[in-house]
Scaffold this motif. Structure first.
Motif, PDB file in Angstrom:
ATOM      1  N   ASP A   1      -4.096 -12.832   2.947  1.00  0.00           N
ATOM      2  CA  ASP A   1      -3.653 -12.660   1.557  1.00  0.00           C
ATOM      3  C   ASP A   1      -4.115 -11.320   0.998  1.00  0.00           C
ATOM      4  O   ASP A   1      -3.368 -10.640   0.282  1.00  0.00           O
ATOM      5  N   TYR A   2      -5.342 -10.927   1.312  1.00  0.00           N
ATOM      6  CA  TYR A   2      -5.864  -9.650   0.829  1.00  0.00           C
ATOM      7  C   TYR A   2      -4.982  -8.499   1.322  1.00  0.00           C
ATOM      8  O   TYR A   2      -4.586  -7.615   0.552  1.00  0.00           O
ATOM      9  N   ILE A   3      -4.673  -8.521   2.616  1.00  0.00           N
ATOM     10  CA  ILE A   3      -3.840  -7.462   3.200  1.00  0.00           C
ATOM     11  C   ILE A   3      -2.443  -7.469   2.573  1.00  0.00           C
ATOM     12  O   ILE A   3      -1.887  -6.414   2.245  1.00  0.00           O
ATOM     13  N   TYR A   4      -1.894  -8.648   2.381  1.00  0.00           N
ATOM     14  CA  TYR A   4      -0.560  -8.793   1.781  1.00  0.00           C
ATOM     15  C   TYR A   4      -0.527  -8.180   0.378  1.00  0.00           C
ATOM     16  O   TYR A   4       0.355  -7.366   0.068  1.00  0.00           O
ATOM     17  N   TRP A   5      -1.495  -8.562  -0.453  1.00  0.00           N
ATOM     18  CA  TRP A   5      -1.489  -8.080  -1.834  1.00  0.00           C
ATOM     19  C   TRP A   5      -1.862  -6.612  -1.938  1.00  0.00           C
ATOM     20  O   TRP A   5      -1.380  -5.905  -2.833  1.00  0.00           O
ATOM     21  N   ALA A   6      -2.683  -6.107  -1.026  1.00  0.00           N
ATOM     22  CA  ALA A   6      -2.979  -4.668  -1.021  1.00  0.00           C
ATOM     23  C   ALA A   6      -1.688  -3.885  -0.823  1.00  0.00           C
ATOM     24  O   ALA A   6      -1.443  -2.885  -1.505  1.00  0.00           O
ATOM     25  N   GLY A   7      -0.844  -4.349   0.093  1.00  0.00           N
ATOM     26  CA  GLY A   7       0.437  -3.689   0.335  1.00  0.00           C
ATOM     27  C   GLY A   7       1.389  -3.820  -0.835  1.00  0.00           C
ATOM     28  O   GLY A   7       2.038  -2.848  -1.240  1.00  0.00           O
ATOM     29  N   LEU A   8       1.474  -5.030  -1.404  1.00  0.00           N
ATOM     30  CA  LEU A   8       2.397  -5.212  -2.531  1.00  0.00           C
ATOM     31  C   LEU A   8       1.947  -4.449  -3.771  1.00  0.00           C
ATOM     32  O   LEU A   8       2.789  -3.946  -4.520  1.00  0.00           O
ATOM     33  N   ASP A   9       0.647  -4.344  -3.980  1.00  0.00           N
ATOM     34  CA  ASP A   9       0.155  -3.539  -5.110  1.00  0.00           C
ATOM     35  C   ASP A   9       0.536  -2.072  -4.923  1.00  0.00           C
ATOM     36  O   ASP A   9       0.924  -1.397  -5.881  1.00  0.00           O
ATOM     37  N   LEU A  10       0.428  -1.585  -3.691  1.00  0.00           N
ATOM     38  CA  LEU A  10       0.845  -0.209  -3.416  1.00  0.00           C
ATOM     39  C   LEU A  10       2.348  -0.063  -3.636  1.00  0.00           C
ATOM     40  O   LEU A  10       2.805   0.917  -4.239  1.00  0.00           O
ATOM     41  N   TYR A  11       3.122  -1.041  -3.185  1.00  0.00           N
ATOM     42  CA  TYR A  11       4.577  -0.996  -3.370  1.00  0.00           C
ATOM     43  C   TYR A  11       4.937  -0.964  -4.859  1.00  0.00           C
ATOM     44  O   TYR A  11       5.811  -0.197  -5.271  1.00  0.00           O
ATOM     45  N   GLU A  12       4.256  -1.771  -5.649  1.00  0.00           N
ATOM     46  CA  GLU A  12       4.519  -1.803  -7.097  1.00  0.00           C
ATOM     47  C   GLU A  12       4.219  -0.446  -7.717  1.00  0.00           C
ATOM     48  O   GLU A  12       4.959   0.050  -8.562  1.00  0.00           O
ATOM     49  N   PHE A  13       3.149   0.206  -7.288  1.00  0.00           N
ATOM     50  CA  PHE A  13       2.804   1.540  -7.767  1.00  0.00           C
ATOM     51  C   PHE A  13       3.908   2.534  -7.412  1.00  0.00           C
ATOM     52  O   PHE A  13       4.323   3.350  -8.243  1.00  0.00           O
ATOM     53  N   LEU A  14       4.381   2.470  -6.179  1.00  0.00           N
ATOM     54  CA  LEU A  14       5.455   3.376  -5.747  1.00  0.00           C
ATOM     55  C   LEU A  14       6.713   3.160  -6.576  1.00  0.00           C
ATOM     56  O   LEU A  14       7.351   4.115  -7.017  1.00  0.00           O
ATOM     57  N   SER A  15       7.050   1.905  -6.805  1.00  0.00           N
ATOM     58  CA  SER A  15       8.239   1.573  -7.589  1.00  0.00           C
ATOM     59  C   SER A  15       8.104   2.084  -9.022  1.00  0.00           C
ATOM     60  O   SER A  15       9.018   2.702  -9.558  1.00  0.00           O
ATOM     61  N   ARG A  16       6.959   1.829  -9.611  1.00  0.00           N
ATOM     62  CA  ARG A  16       6.717   2.229 -11.006  1.00  0.00           C
ATOM     63  C   ARG A  16       6.754   3.745 -11.176  1.00  0.00           C
ATOM     64  O   ARG A  16       7.148   4.268 -12.212  1.00  0.00           O
ATOM     65  N   ASN A  17       6.353   4.475 -10.147  1.00  0.00           N
ATOM     66  CA  ASN A  17       6.313   5.940 -10.221  1.00  0.00           C
ATOM     67  C   ASN A  17       7.508   6.606  -9.543  1.00  0.00           C
ATOM     68  O   ASN A  17       7.490   7.805  -9.291  1.00  0.00           O
ATOM     69  N   ASP A  18       8.545   5.812  -9.266  1.00  0.00           N
ATOM     70  CA  ASP A  18       9.773   6.318  -8.655  1.00  0.00           C
ATOM     71  C   ASP A  18       9.482   7.082  -7.362  1.00  0.00           C
ATOM     72  O   ASP A  18       9.985   8.183  -7.144  1.00  0.00           O
ATOM     73  N   LEU A  19       8.657   6.474  -6.506  1.00  0.00           N
ATOM     74  CA  LEU A  19       8.269   7.108  -5.255  1.00  0.00           C
ATOM     75  C   LEU A  19       8.768   6.363  -4.020  1.00  0.00           C
ATOM     76  O   LEU A  19       8.302   6.609  -2.918  1.00  0.00           O
ATOM     77  N   LEU A  20       9.711   5.450  -4.211  1.00  0.00           N
ATOM     78  CA  LEU A  20      10.274   4.767  -3.051  1.00  0.00           C
ATOM     79  C   LEU A  20      11.381   5.633  -2.463  1.00  0.00           C
ATOM     80  O   LEU A  20      12.206   6.190  -3.197  1.00  0.00           O
ATOM     81  N   PRO A  21      11.408   5.774  -1.147  1.00  0.00           N
ATOM     82  CA  PRO A  21      12.447   6.621  -0.543  1.00  0.00           C
ATOM     83  C   PRO A  21      13.810   5.962  -0.605  1.00  0.00           C
ATOM     84  O   PRO A  21      13.925   4.739  -0.657  1.00  0.00           O
ATOM     85  N   ASP A  22      14.818   6.787  -0.607  1.00  0.00           N
ATOM     86  CA  ASP A  22      16.196   6.285  -0.569  1.00  0.00           C
ATOM     87  C   ASP A  22      16.528   5.792   0.832  1.00  0.00           C
ATOM     88  O   ASP A  22      15.896   6.182   1.818  1.00  0.00           O
ATOM     89  N   TYR A  23      17.566   4.959   0.906  1.00  0.00           N
ATOM     90  CA  TYR A  23      18.116   4.586   2.203  1.00  0.00           C
ATOM     91  C   TYR A  23      18.868   5.792   2.753  1.00  0.00           C
ATOM     92  O   TYR A  23      19.371   6.620   1.987  1.00  0.00           O
TER      93      TYR A  23
END
Length: 195
Positions: free
Chosen positions: A143-165
């Protein structure tokens, strides 16, 4: 004479819930690792395919270093960089636990079915440690590993840092090594016929 305790080191004899928890840790770590790869691509402003070509064979420590370097260039707000540093520390802690779980030996006590991990270290001196572990503790780590990744993903999304397809019209099949080799062979064959 004290009787010697005999442990079962056969992985297939580990309790099912232990094996499931180990698998969940590894799967969650792979997902979190993929998110760090996306973060690098997003900070560089390249799509997922270019990002994959760049980051797939990087070691995890190198990915973290590259991500911090490109994020420092990309992000303007110091608070965002501080938040990213904290998120990456969580991911690193998760990967350290994943490595501990994935690279240790496992055994169980046949008399009571307790499960143990055997950790070895050879930093200046060799040491071995045997620790009891249960599925509940392993699930907490997963669970710790899962949420560490999702928290990072949320940060990327919030800061418009997710790469395009990648664009759907980007064709590369004709450039593969096998296709080029076949094409070269056909060209050589045609040239020989002309002679």
């Amino acid at each position: 004479m004290v009787p010697i305790k005999v442990y079962d080191f056969e992985p297939r004899n580990l309790p099912k819930e232990i094996l499931e928890s180990i698998g969940l840790i590894v799967a969650n770590a792979a997902q979190t690792e993929n998110i760090t790869k996306q973060a690098i691509a997003g900070c560089l402003g390249i799509d997922m395919e270019y990002g994959g070509a760049l980051t797939t064979h990087m070691t995890a420590p190198l990915r973290f270093d590259v991500l911090k370097a490109v994020a420092e260039i990309k992000l303007d707000e110091v608070d965002d960089l501080d938040e990213l540093d904290a998120l990456l520390e969580n991911c690193k802690a998760g990967f350290a636990e994943r490595n501990r779980i994935a690279h240790c030996s496992w055994c169980r006590d046949p008399s009571d079915n307790l499960t143990f991990i055997i950790e070895e270290s050879a930093r200046e001196t060799y040491a071995m440690k045997m620790t009891a572990i249960d599925a509940g503790k392993l699930k907490q780590e997963a669970d710790y590993i899962y949420w560490a990744g999702l928290d990072l993903y949320e940060f990327l999304s919030r800061n418009d840092l997710l790469p395009d397809y990648p664009p759907s019209d980007r064709q590369r099949d004709h450039k593969s090594k096998a296709t080029r080799k076949k094409s070269r062979a056909e060209r050589i064959k045609r040239q020989k016929k002309k002679k």
